[in-house]
Design an enzyme around this catalytic site. Structure first.
Site, PDB file in Angstrom:
ATOM      1  N   GLY A  26     -39.640  -3.698 -54.621  1.00 45.10           N
ATOM      2  CA  GLY A  26     -40.303  -5.547 -54.556  1.00 45.10           C
ATOM      3  C   GLY A  26     -41.651  -4.472 -53.968  1.00 45.10           C
ATOM      4  CB  SER A 136     -27.257  -5.398 -60.954  1.00 40.91           C
ATOM      5  OG  SER A 136     -26.698  -4.390 -61.041  1.00 40.91           O
ATOM      6  CE1 TYR A 163     -25.359  -6.492 -55.953  1.00 39.27           C
ATOM      7  CE2 TYR A 163     -24.583  -4.774 -57.279  1.00 39.27           C
ATOM      8  CZ  TYR A 163     -25.563  -5.421 -56.082  1.00 39.27           C
ATOM      9  OH  TYR A 163     -27.320  -5.044 -57.391  1.00 39.27           O
TER      10      TYR A 163
END
Length: 291
Positions: A26, A136, A163
């Site tokens: 970010g 991802s 995840y």
């Protein structure tokens, strides 16, 4: 050599909302966009950290509080933020111990997917151009998507699999949103991207010995966060980027390299399952979409 940050078109007059803008990818996304003239709303849980970072970046920056693990915070942010051209769903947590969000969701699924699902739905009418959602390589880590047990109430919690489930949900959400936008005749677009492998703060919150090993290991096989951010920035700024493509690094099994079309699992392309995930996400968050 491929596309690089030097190829970012001028973004003067455009506004970007970037979640998780106070560190990791970010930070580099924010810096690159601001450096091309964009206004960037840094939507972060830690506004103090974001404020300190903002003082080090030249450009038009606004820091705003957003806790993706709390739907009341998501709604408050959506109510106060103004129109934007691009929403970048970048924030996330990885491989954390089992915990629940304020609203009772498993934390990785709640923050990574449900928080962004709710945010996007609440902001979609304010977004003029596109939504970019960061998935991802880890979407490969889950063999299935348990629509009937997304919060691990009836199965053993395995943090890496959880995840993977959250990132699979990110990827499927981005694709389903694109299908719905296209079916509605909207000119808005939805992109799914992944950053490859990079040494960021994501690798330091497992609360195990892995925290000390993961970041050095990722430096060996991955690439610098500045390069890892390229796929997100490409999808957010390139006028002709194809929203049907899963954009990411293309070398070393997607862990690093120039931005291009990336492969994804067959599970991630299951249209029926994506529709079921969408319905479940609407029910869990209470957010419905205008498309």
């Amino acid at each position: 050599m491929g596309w690089t940050l030097d190829d970012i078109p001028d973004q003067t007059g455009r506004t970007f909302v970037v979640t998780g803008a106070n560190g990791g990818l970010g930070e580099y996304i924010t810096s690159a966009l601001a450096g091309r003239g964009a206004t960037v709303v840094m939507a972060c849980r830690d506004t103090s950290k974001a404020g300190r970072l903002a003082t080090r970046i030249d450009g038009d920056l606004e820091v705003a509080h957003l806790d993706l693990g709390d739907l009341s915070s998501v709604r408050a942010f959506a109510d106060q933020v103004g129109p934007c051209d691009v929403l970048i769903n970048n924030a996330g947590v990885m491989n954390t111990p089992f915990r629940l969000t304020v609203d009772g969701f498993e934390t990785q699924f709640g923050v990574n997917h449900l928080g962004h699902f709710a945010l996007t739905g609440l902001l979609l009418d304010k977004v003029a151009d596109r939504v970019v959602t960061v998935a991802s390589l880890a979407h490969r880590q889950t063999p299935t998507l348990h629509i009937d047990d997304l919060n691990y109430e009836n199965r053993r919690y395995v943090r890496a699999v959880a995840y993977g489930q959250s990132k699979l949900a990110n990827l499927m959400f981005a694709r389903e949103l694109q299908r719905r936008l296209q079916a509605a005749g909207s000119k808005k677009r939805s992109y799914a991207v992944h950053p490859g492998v990079s040494s960021t703060e994501l690798f330091s919150h497992t609360e195990t010995f892995i925290d000390k090993l993961a970041r050095p290991a990722t430096r060996l096989v991955g690439h610098h966060p500045r390069k890892a951010a390229q796929s997100t920035i490409f999808a957010a700024t390139e006028a002709d980027a194809d929203p049907r493509v899963y954009w990411g690094p293309t070398r070393l099994m997607g862990m690093r390299g120039p931005v291009g079309e990336s492969p994804s699992t067959g599970l991630s392309k299951d249209v029926e399952l994506a529709a079921q995930l969408w319905t479940a996400s609407e029910k869990l968050t209470g957010v419905t979409y205008p498309v």
